[in-house]
Design a protein around this motif. Structure first.
Motif, mmCIF file in Angstrom:
data_model
loop_
_atom_site.group_PDB
_atom_site.id
_atom_site.type_symbol
_atom_site.label_atom_id
_atom_site.label_comp_id
_atom_site.label_asym_id
_atom_site.label_seq_id
_atom_site.Cartn_x
_atom_site.Cartn_y
_atom_site.Cartn_z
ATOM 1 N N GLN A 50 -8.684 2.869 -2.695
ATOM 2 C CA GLN A 50 -9.962 3.551 -2.920
ATOM 3 C C GLN A 50 -9.743 4.791 -3.773
ATOM 4 N N ASP A 51 -10.838 5.243 -4.381
ATOM 5 C CA ASP A 51 -10.849 6.471 -5.169
ATOM 6 C C ASP A 51 -12.185 7.168 -4.914
ATOM 7 N N VAL A 57 -9.704 -1.926 3.877
ATOM 8 C CA VAL A 57 -9.670 -1.275 2.571
ATOM 9 C C VAL A 57 -8.225 -1.174 2.140
ATOM 10 N N ARG A 80 -11.738 -4.116 -1.096
ATOM 11 C CA ARG A 80 -11.846 -4.525 0.295
ATOM 12 C C ARG A 80 -11.519 -6.013 0.431
ATOM 13 N N SER A 94 -13.873 1.339 -3.703
ATOM 14 C CA SER A 94 -12.825 0.786 -2.834
ATOM 15 C C SER A 94 -12.666 -0.703 -3.072
ATOM 16 N N PHE A 102 -3.048 5.888 -1.283
ATOM 17 C CA PHE A 102 -4.202 5.014 -1.122
ATOM 18 C C PHE A 102 -4.535 4.743 0.337
ATOM 19 N N ARG A 115 -17.531 6.887 -3.804
ATOM 20 C CA ARG A 115 -16.300 6.249 -3.322
ATOM 21 C C ARG A 115 -16.256 4.807 -3.807
ATOM 22 N N ASN A 144 -6.220 5.142 3.957
ATOM 23 C CA ASN A 144 -7.548 5.610 4.389
ATOM 24 C C ASN A 144 -7.450 7.016 4.967
ATOM 25 N N TYR A 172 -10.111 -1.297 -12.081
ATOM 26 C CA TYR A 172 -9.701 -1.877 -10.802
ATOM 27 C C TYR A 172 -8.810 -3.085 -11.050
ATOM 28 N N GLU A 210 -12.941 11.871 3.892
ATOM 29 C CA GLU A 210 -13.488 12.281 2.596
ATOM 30 C C GLU A 210 -13.184 13.741 2.291
ATOM 31 N N ARG A 213 0.860 -1.192 0.000
ATOM 32 C CA ARG A 213 0.000 0.000 0.000
ATOM 33 C C ARG A 213 0.886 1.228 0.000
#
Length: 1031
Positions: A148-149, A145, A136, A134, A9, A132, A11, A63, A14, A5
């Motif tokens: 995500q975008d 997660v 997972r 993601s 990316f 959103r 977490n 993805y 928002e 990660r």
């Protein structure tokens, strides 16, 4: 497999993802390409929509994952109150491998896309919305997660969104909801973001009477959330206009301040010091308060705008004065070392005087509170509000100042001539044929008022040069005006006495100001001028004139003559006169007369009016001489309070009280004489003798004597146990005085072995008020104006009613009413009209009725028919708006609607409504007039019949309903209505009988017409046979 990660990316919130700058996006794209090469976890929204609308192209999502996972698409919404809602839109499996692209249609929630319409539910206010996506992984007990975008969506306000075209069949309930949406349109509620605490002008007497205001929380969740968040960081402005006529007599006087629920001063507090500077207090946390003293001073006799701005820890005090030359602008900024706390819904705000501090002497203009922002107006743009311009208070005061100076110079000149014994010079001064009688350089040559100078000359010479005050000249001018009114007896005289009244008012006679205000307000004999009428009332009220205070309270209570209706302002005036009423009743004088409700159409009450030479009074004296206690009481009461037309004579009343107490041993006379001895009303105090009479009255079972003895023990002996014991006994027997005094001892903490209890005191005050105690009513109104935190809520509208009721017992109002009645009994109808009109403009119901009645009876006599019609319409209408009014006013208003005298059109529905209200008050004329309406063919509406209890007669024939109405008229308690109502009922029965008898006659006539030929033929045949048989 453990996934790799990278930072972009991780977490994050928002909000942080929403505000990524362009450079950060480039870095993310770089690491995304690395992930694609290495087959790492990744997700990206390729073509997200700009706003949540229907009809968008299918969404494409890119993805990949390095282990079996799930790809999830969510809609995350943040509301104005801080709540966050997450809605799952789509979810699918991700198989490890190379980068994949999925195309799908996104269906957002209806409450986010469409307008609420009853089927689509309404939502809270949306602050932000994001899509959103993601990747997972499912762990044992949670989801993690790995990538995500997000894509922000621009939301629209609820009622700017499209309406959803429903394409399904609805049940009946759904159709009704849709119908409601078409008929009623929801609107955003009005929020008090800019609060107008005062929209007009308030006359402040410099006493403990001011305007109380309170605020409620916002209805909008957004505004309320922001308000609560700004408790320790207020951002607001208070802007007020003030006109100070006199420097503060104490150390500080109240301008505008905040009292919290603990009855402590809160932020902000704005006071005026004795030197004219502004004293500002703001409060923060515990033991954190700051007092600020302005470097500038508030000038006298000039309209100034004072503003207080709070911006976090910065406090700005500014002043702009527009009545000075040059224009005065002052401003100071203060930065505090602590936070400022302000909770504007806690407690209440006060303009002027209140429970804890006296107000300034002068006038308050519009006061605005910008609740969540600083004032948008700069100091250079400040202009005088229109409501202040219309009154032109500085112009009047300047003219009066010049006139006063001229009168003082005239007094000095004539006093000097009188002392020298030279009266010829005085005669020359007013000789209109000579213009050069005095040297031009003498100071008394300044222009003199037309009447004031003549009166000053006359009084100066009459008093032989003794020093004379301008107030004495004003009183003489007022007396001269009243004398001209008494002998004039026509409308024209009002125009003649108005200059006298204006000059008298300018010289300080408040009675003249009030009378002038009424004349300009009514337009009787002069042109109407509401602005001048209001100015004159303000001037008199600021000088604490009782009648002017009543008038302004009435104007603000009803919103008459263009004055803004405001119960808080009305209460401020009524509270002042109510307090004066309680004091005046403790200090009776010949200037006060007992207030009596006397209606001029009531012959029975008029016949009871008497005087010292009248046969009724002489008969009572004769009965008192024969030992009748009731007659002794009646004579003493008439003489003491000036009732039933008898002039007040306290000394004569005391002689009758003493006779009844000593010779007749009447408990009522014992009590009255004992009170006079106890308080020294008209005679020397004699407490032992007073206590003796009160104890004798108590032993005879007279309840007020118990309360009076308790008052003595509390005031003189300081025996609170004995006092409370007697008061509780008297309260149990229904004494209003006992209930009031128990309320006082609970309020101030004098009840033995008990702490002060304001709520218990309030309950006793309310009990006393309901029993008819004037001070009890004033105390209840005072509590209702502010409330008791957690126990009694603010009730300003009800507080006005109690204070008005107490104020209308003032003896000076009673004297005005007595003067009007005396004129009526002497057949001086015009004088009676003028004096009753002065009382009617105070809002007194009986006076309003009597004005309308006089206009009604003398239309076309000494009154112009147009003015008389307007007078009837106005004052009958004002009468029926009072809680206590005579039903005759309802009857006359109904007649005016029936005859088309109100708006030129005959309106039977309004007439029927007036007659119904009179009938519900058991007025037989109301039942009678309703019967006449029905006989004329008018069909009474169903709701009206329901209120009358006659719903079953809605479909009855045309004779049944009138007969029932006339029966109720006949069966009322008024014996005078029996005969006319019986005749009307007989008429209905007669008409019914005529209809039935007419039908019977027609039936018999038909039978005769059809059967007569047959009978004739039968008779002829019989006779023929008889003749043949004889032959």
């Amino acid at each position: 497999m453990t996934s790799v990660r990278f930072g972009c990316f991780l977490n994050g919130s928002e909000k942080a993802a929403w505000r990524m700058d362009l450079q950060y996006k480039y870095i993310c794209r770089f690491w995304l390409s690395v992930q694609v090469v290495l087959a790492l976890d990744s997700v990206r929204l390729l073509n997200p929509p700009e706003e949540p609308l229907t009809g968008h192209a299918p969404l494409q999502v890119l993805y990949s994952c390095d282990a079996p996972a799930f790809v999830r698409l969510d809609c995350v919404v943040t509301f104005d109150v801080g709540n966050i809602s997450t809605s799952l839109l789509r979810e699918w499996r991700c198989i490890p491998g190379k980068l994949k692209k999925k195309t799908l249609r996104v269906t957002l929630p209806d409450w986010l896309v469409y307008q609420p319409d009853g089927i689509v539910p309404a939502s809270q206010w949306v602050l932000s919305c994001i899509l959103r996506a993601s990747v997972r992984y499912q762990k044992v007990d949670a989801w993690t997660v790995s990538a995500q975008d997000v894509a922000p969506l621009q939301t629209r306000p609820p009622y700017r969104r499209p309406v959803k075209p429903h394409q399904v069949c609805f049940d009946w309930g759904g159709l009704m909801l849709g119908f409601r949406r078409d008929v009623t349109k929801e609107q955003c509620p009005l929020e008090e973001e800019t609060v107008h605490f005062l929209s007009s002008i308030f006359a402040s007497t410099g006493e403990l009477f001011g305007i109380t205001k309170s605020l409620r929380p916002y209805g909008s969740n957004t505004l309320e959330h922001l308000r609560v968040g700004a408790f320790s960081f207020p951002w607001c402005t208070f802007s007020m206009w003030v006109f100070v006529t006199r420097s503060c007599r104490g150390s500080t006087c109240g301008l505008f301040y905040h009292i919290d629920s603990r009855n402590d001063y809160a932020t902000p507090t704005l006071l005026l010091t004795k030197s004219g500077q502004l004293h500002v207090q703001v409060h923060g946390g515990p033991n954190e308060s700051t007092a600020i003293l302005s470097l500038f001073k508030v000038p006298l006799r000039a309209w100034c705008q004072l503003s207080l701005t709070l911006q976090g820890r910065i406090v700005t005090v500014a002043m702009v004065c527009l009545g000075t030359q040059p224009r005065q602008v002052e401003s100071t900024e203060n930065r505090l070392s602590h936070d400022v706390t302000m909770i504007d819904t806690d407690g209440y705000f006060v303009i002027g005087g209140g429970r804890y501090i006296k107000g300034v002497e002068g006038y308050f203009g519009p006061l605005v509170y910008y609740r969540n922002r600083a004032s948008p107006q700069s100091l250079s743009d400040v202009a005088i509000p229109q409501v202040i311009k219309d009154v032109n208070l500085p112009g009047w005061l300047q003219d009066c100042q010049d006139m006063t100076l001229s009168i003082q110079q005239s007094i000095s000149f004539y006093s000097l001539l009188a002392q020298q014994g030279n009266k010829s010079g005085a005669d020359v001064f007013h000789n209109e044929t000579r213009e050069d009688s005095l040297k031009k350089c003498e100071p008394w040559e300044a222009p003199s008022p037309r009447y004031g100078a003549k009166v000053a000359k006359y009084l100066s010479l009459k008093h032989g040069g003794r020093r004379l005050s301008v107030q004495a000249v004003g009183r003489a001018l007022y007396s001269l005006a009243i004398h001209k009114l008494d002998i004039g007896n026509n409308v024209k005289v009002l125009g003649e006495i108005l200059p006298l009244l204006m000059e008298a008012g300018c010289l300080g006679d408040t009675r003249a100001l009030h009378m002038s205000s009424v004349i300009y307000s009514s337009g009787l004999g002069v042109d109407k001028d509401p602005s001048k009428a209001w100015l004159l009332a303000l001037l008199a009220a600021q000088k604490d004139d009782r009648l002017a205070l009543l008038r302004l309270g009435h104007l603000h209570h009803q919103g008459l003559h263009g004055v803004h209706a405001d119960p808080d302002v009305a209460y401020a005036y009524y509270a002042n006169i109510a307090k004066q009423t309680t004091v005046d009743r403790q200090n009776p004088s010949p200037e006060q007369v007992y207030v009596e409700d006397i209606y001029l159409h009531n012959e029975e009450v008029l016949n009871l009016q008497t005087n010292e030479d009248h046969h009724i009074f002489q008969w009572l004296k004769h009965q008192a001489g024969r030992g009748a206690p009731d007659a002794e009481q009646a004579i003493a009461r008439m003489l003491f309070w000036g009732q039933q037309g008898v002039s007040p004579n306290i000394q004569a009343a005391l002689r009758h009280y003493e006779r009844g107490a000593v010779l007749l041993e009447d408990p009522v006379s014992m009590y009255d004489f004992g009170i006079a001895l106890l308080q020294g009303h008209g005679l020397q105090k004699d407490i032992p003798k007073a206590i003796m009479f009160l104890k004798k009255a108590m032993d005879k079972g007279f309840v007020p004597a118990i309360s009076a003895l308790a008052w003595y023990y509390e005031q003189s002996e300081r025996d609170y146990d004995k006092a409370v014991q007697l008061w509780e006994k008297a309260d149990h027997l229904g004494s209003p005085d006992a209930a009031l005094n128990l309320g006082v001892v609970y309020s101030v903490g004098l009840y033995p072995r008990r702490a002060p209890d304001q709520y218990t005191a309030y309950k006793y005050y309310l009990k006393a008020a309901e029993r008819g105690h004037i001070r009890g009513a004033a105390e209840v109104a005072n509590i209702w104006s502010t409330g008791i935190h957690g126990r009694v809520t603010r009730r300003p509208s009800d507080a006005v009613l109690w204070a008005k009721w107490a104020a209308e017992h003032n003896g000076y109002l009673g004297r005005l009413l007595r003067r009007a009645l005396d004129c009526f009994l002497k057949s001086d109808m015009f004088g009676s009209l003028v004096y009753y009109m002065m009382a009617a403009e105070l809002g007194y119901a009986a006076a309003q009725f009597n004005v309308a009645y006089l206009c009604d009876q003398h239309k076309g006599d000494f009154l112009d028919p147009v003015f008389a019609s307007q007078c009837m319409r106005r004052y009958y209408n004002l009468t029926i708006q009072n809680q206590k009014h005579d039903p005759y006013a309802l009857i006359r208003m109904g007649d005016m609607w029936y005859e088309g005298q109100v708006d030129g059109q005959k309106r039977l529905q309004y007439a029927a409504e007036m007659y119904k209200l009179a009938a519900l008050r058991n007025e037989p004329q109301g039942w009678y007039n309703l019967g006449l309406l029905v006989e004329d063919g008018y069909r009474l509406p169903l709701p009206l019949l329901s209120e009358l209890g006659l719903l079953e007669l809605y479909l009855a024939d045309g004779d049944t309903l009138p007969s029932v109405l006339y029966q109720r008229c006949r069966d009322s308690e008024n014996s005078d209505s029996y005969l006319p109502c019986s005749l009307a009922l007989f008429k209905v029965y007669l008409q019914d009988f005529r209809k039935e008898f007419s039908t019977f006659i027609k039936y018999r006539t038909t039978i005769v017409a059809v059967g007569a030929p047959v009978i004739v033929l039968m008779v002829l045949r019989f006779l023929r046979r008889h003749v043949l048989s004889v032959n």
